[in-house]
Design a protein around this motif. Structure first.
Motif, mmCIF file in Angstrom:
data_model
loop_
_atom_site.group_PDB
_atom_site.id
_atom_site.type_symbol
_atom_site.label_atom_id
_atom_site.label_comp_id
_atom_site.label_asym_id
_atom_site.label_seq_id
_atom_site.Cartn_x
_atom_site.Cartn_y
_atom_site.Cartn_z
ATOM 1 N N HIS A 114 0.856 -1.171 0.000
ATOM 2 C CA HIS A 114 0.000 0.000 0.000
ATOM 3 C C HIS A 114 0.892 1.221 0.000
ATOM 4 O O HIS A 114 2.017 1.191 0.505
ATOM 5 C CB HIS A 114 -0.914 0.015 1.220
ATOM 6 C CG HIS A 114 -0.165 0.169 2.505
ATOM 7 N ND1 HIS A 114 0.508 -0.871 3.094
ATOM 8 C CD2 HIS A 114 0.053 1.247 3.285
ATOM 9 C CE1 HIS A 114 1.084 -0.444 4.199
ATOM 10 N NE2 HIS A 114 0.846 0.840 4.345
ATOM 11 N N SER A 145 -8.109 6.579 1.113
ATOM 12 C CA SER A 145 -7.208 5.723 0.337
ATOM 13 C C SER A 145 -7.650 4.268 0.429
ATOM 14 O O SER A 145 -6.859 3.374 0.185
ATOM 15 C CB SER A 145 -5.780 5.907 0.831
ATOM 16 O OG SER A 145 -5.705 5.551 2.197
ATOM 17 N N HIS A 170 -8.263 2.395 2.887
ATOM 18 C CA HIS A 170 -7.498 1.635 3.885
ATOM 19 C C HIS A 170 -8.416 1.261 5.058
ATOM 20 O O HIS A 170 -8.925 0.138 5.110
ATOM 21 C CB HIS A 170 -6.313 2.484 4.331
ATOM 22 C CG HIS A 170 -5.275 1.754 5.132
ATOM 23 N ND1 HIS A 170 -5.548 1.182 6.342
ATOM 24 C CD2 HIS A 170 -3.965 1.519 4.896
ATOM 25 C CE1 HIS A 170 -4.445 0.610 6.807
ATOM 26 N NE2 HIS A 170 -3.465 0.795 5.945
ATOM 27 N N SER A 193 -2.722 -4.409 2.126
ATOM 28 C CA SER A 193 -2.980 -4.110 0.726
ATOM 29 C C SER A 193 -4.166 -3.169 0.594
ATOM 30 O O SER A 193 -5.221 -3.416 1.172
ATOM 31 C CB SER A 193 -3.260 -5.409 -0.035
ATOM 32 O OG SER A 193 -3.790 -5.120 -1.309
ATOM 33 N N THR A 194 -3.987 -2.096 -0.167
ATOM 34 C CA THR A 194 -5.137 -1.250 -0.475
ATOM 35 C C THR A 194 -5.654 -1.564 -1.884
ATOM 36 O O THR A 194 -6.584 -0.935 -2.349
ATOM 37 C CB THR A 194 -4.814 0.249 -0.332
ATOM 38 O OG1 THR A 194 -3.591 0.521 -1.006
ATOM 39 C CG2 THR A 194 -4.669 0.631 1.123
ATOM 40 N N ARG A 254 -6.706 -8.135 0.302
ATOM 41 C CA ARG A 254 -7.141 -6.786 0.648
ATOM 42 C C ARG A 254 -7.002 -6.587 2.151
ATOM 43 O O ARG A 254 -7.284 -7.493 2.923
ATOM 44 C CB ARG A 254 -8.611 -6.644 0.249
ATOM 45 C CG ARG A 254 -9.116 -5.224 0.285
ATOM 46 C CD ARG A 254 -10.556 -5.107 -0.168
ATOM 47 N NE ARG A 254 -10.837 -3.723 -0.513
ATOM 48 C CZ ARG A 254 -12.038 -3.198 -0.673
ATOM 49 N NH1 ARG A 254 -13.103 -3.965 -0.550
ATOM 50 N NH2 ARG A 254 -12.185 -1.938 -0.964
#
Lengths: 449, 449
Positions: free
Chosen positions: B230, B343, B345, B392-393, B399
């Motif tokens: 990310h 973002s 997140h 991970s974004t 994810r």
């Protein structure tokens, strides 16, 4: 404002906005919208066929000038029966299980602090496809079912067909379903917009190309958007020294002849040298009677009278009634050949020895590895996945035949009661419980309820 | 032959070969190799620290010339305690559950024809990292545990440290474990080889960058290899009009102050305008006492005396004791702000109203969405994933916080008894049974056994 007045960036942004709302449209509404599309395709049959006839007339002129191939014109052409199939496909997508909303895992982190992993749509899916107008309808249907917005870009040879089908889809869904966001499907027509679309890796989450190997390769090489698809299937059948040779003959025949044009058909037959002279003559006779053109390595040609295989043959997807044959010394020799030359698609071993089967199945790096079965089984329908989204030879996200699950990702939902990380850090840190739960996340639930 | 004599292509090819064998090394051997690495790090402590001291001396000279930052030098520096932590991390990876070999699903296609989906390694994983030599050891350990070969490329500022740690890892595993293929880990040193490595998307299956946002962005923009990582975390806390304001204050404080340098810390606080004048003064006092620099929109600044936020503030990851505050009219206004500026997140809502929580959680597109809990919980360890591979974004493959599962893919194994596709095609086609099985695939099993 017609869609032509949008630019690609604007259309993709509109799709992104629609995707956020589409993610929360419930299953019944998504299925009703799909049935409405199927009905509309039936109702507007004449209109679609008239638009398609325009494309075909134009394409036939190009064919005469040598600019298009007959195969392209054939793929382009629709008729009433094909349109029925397309509408039927949309209805069958509506009947699939909902790929969204399932709780994939649930875990208590501490008392009253519960973590849920839930299936959600990916977001914005794009498709770029050649000739076949059915690709437009198929991908739009799969996207809608899985709650994803979709960008559709067809080839210019099918412009009229695509435009008409797209309008029918939009008219069948806009307005009639209050919850369905307008803009969930976007058609891009201008040829030069493909490259722009492929650049939008910060806005498009997945691209699904449909077309020839060369076409899919072009897409893969020209975008940083993840691609769901495959370029080729160089599949092998290995006949072991402990194979049931009668079974092996039937499987090798089925894997090539039953439908040679598809990616899961066998291209190279590997035969253990100790059974080759017993096995090959009968099979070669049967292949030749079915019109299969055979090429072998030197050792094979000492046993049967066939053409000579070159190095290139070992890496060629014939996609036709052609096959290369090579003798190998043992299963490890076969594994080495497959790992060096295969396309990680589908590989099959024929043997009655379980240990040999294990060595082959675990030793080969491919999406599907079979024991005593035809490579032709590698297919979403046969695997029982329901609608087939595609076959992936990549290893990330989805591999092999991919169902609707391949168009989903997940989201973590954490339900707390004012929990702070400070409680679990430093000297007096509380421990986490990390206990698996068997509850589903239900929207708005409170932890511990 | 030293590794310097290899070129990057050769090293990656060697890793590919090793990956095929490593995929079948059993759990006990992989764990024994990990423990051997941990022991070797302890044994060679002085050697590592001496090599690291050379790097640090060089880096300090660069710092004086203004070419390096103090932060880089700090990240580079190892000491005995940090080395203990690194060895302990390797041991803890050995203790994790095996991510390989599990049967993820099993289905009978027809009598005697059984399909198994089994977890397998991805293949070749690369890491490109800045400064911290611990990244080399961490990723090598995660790769080995998950059966993946690994390509390691560190920054030139840590050349001596990396080379020494790499040699220790190789010596601790080569030879002592017969089944472990030499070449499973490869170190790349030359700076110009990074670009070459990033081009090898047909050979490297996944890249895990470790470094600053700018560094990760550079990797993402310059490779077609899938990237697990990310770039930034612009996380929000939304305080609803029906929030428990005392709970909201504690959560908003924890989310910023408990550890502001990390990606799951809050950067923008959204407050429902109807509770802002009751809620903000107390929280602002507490933030300011903790040294948090605050910036607000005009409406916020009518209530509390803080700096002015610009448009750029809404998209900034401060990574420090800084926070922007914005008033919103309702949960939908909050959702719109987050989807436009976040973002993807981690986002959190404070509310006692379950329906409002549902709207926020389902309406926001982010890896993690929380209800009445601090954003700081978004972390592999807190989620109970065991070793954290990364956050991970992206939405494809993995994810949010990613555990060892993120370094695996799956393979389909089909066990048959000479089954042909021709049997299930055409006029007399047999139907498939498509019945779920609860059996695991065991290597070499025969269908129906």
């Amino acid at each position: 404002m017609s869609d032509n007045e949008h630019d690609t960036d604007g259309q993709v942004t509109e799709a992104q906005r629609a995707a956020l709302r589409l993610a929360n449209v419930d299953e019944a509404d998504r299925n009703a919208a799909l049935r409405s599309i199927a009905d509309a395709i039936h109702e507007h049959e004449e209109e679609v066929l008239a638009a398609n006839a325009e494309d075909v007339t134009e394409a036939e002129a190009m064919l005469e000038r040598g600019e298009y191939t007959q195969a392209l014109v054939d793929r382009l052409k629709l008729d009433a029966s094909k349109l029925d199939d397309i509408a039927g496909m949309v209805e069958s997508v509506a009947e699939q299980d909902d790929p969204l909303g399932a709780t994939l895992s649930a875990r208590e982190l501490d008392e009253g602090l519960e973590l849920y992993r839930v299936a959600v749509p990916i977001g914005v899916i794009a498709t770029v496809f050649e000739s076949r107008p059915d690709a437009l309808v198929q991908i739009a249907a799969l996207a809608l079912k899985s709650g994803n917005a979709v960008i559709l870009k067809g080839g210019s040879e099918a412009n009229e067909s695509n435009r008409t089908l797209y309008r029918i889809i939009r008219e069948a869904t806009d307005g009639s379903f209050e919850t369905l966001p307008a803009g969930w499907a976007q058609l891009i027509e201008a040829h030069e917009e493909v490259d722009r679309l492929l650049e939008l890796d910060d806005k498009v989450d997945l691209v699904m190309p449909r077309g020839s190997s060369e076409f899919v390769s072009y897409i893969q090489d020209n975008t940083q958007i993840p691609v769901l698809g495959h370029t080729e299937g160089v599949c092998h059948v290995y006949v072991d020294e402990e194979a049931d040779l009668s079974m092996a003959e039937d499987v090798a025949f089925d894997a090539k002849v039953q439908y040679p044009a598809v990616c899961n058909a066998v291209e190279t037959l590997l035969v253990n040298e100790s059974v080759a002279s017993e096995f090959l003559p009968g099979l070669v006779e049967r292949y030749e009677a079915a019109g299969v053109e055979l090429r072998g390595d030197a050792a094979t040609r000492e046993i049967v009278d066939i053409g000579e295989a070159t190095e290139a043959d070992w890496r060629t997807e014939y996609g036709d009634l052609e096959l290369s044959i090579k003798l190998v010394s043992d299963v490890y020799d076969a594994i080495e050949h497959v790992n060096a030359n295969g396309s990680k698609h589908t590989e099959s071993i024929l043997t009655e020895n379980a240990e040999t089967a294990e060595a082959f199945m675990t030793g080969i790096d491919a999406a599907s590895v079979f024991h005593n079965a035809s490579t032709r089984f590698a297919d979403g329908y046969r695997y029982g996945l329901g609608a087939e989204v595609g076959i992936s030879t990549g290893k990330i996200h989805a591999r092999g035949p991919v169902g609707l699950e391949g168009l989903t990702t997940y989201k973590y939902y954490l339900e707390g009661d004012g929990h702070l990380v400070a409680t679990y850090a430093g000297e007096d840190a509380l421990p986490f419980t990390h206990r698996d739960l068997d509850t589903d996340w239900t929207p708005g639930r409170r932890a511990g309820e």
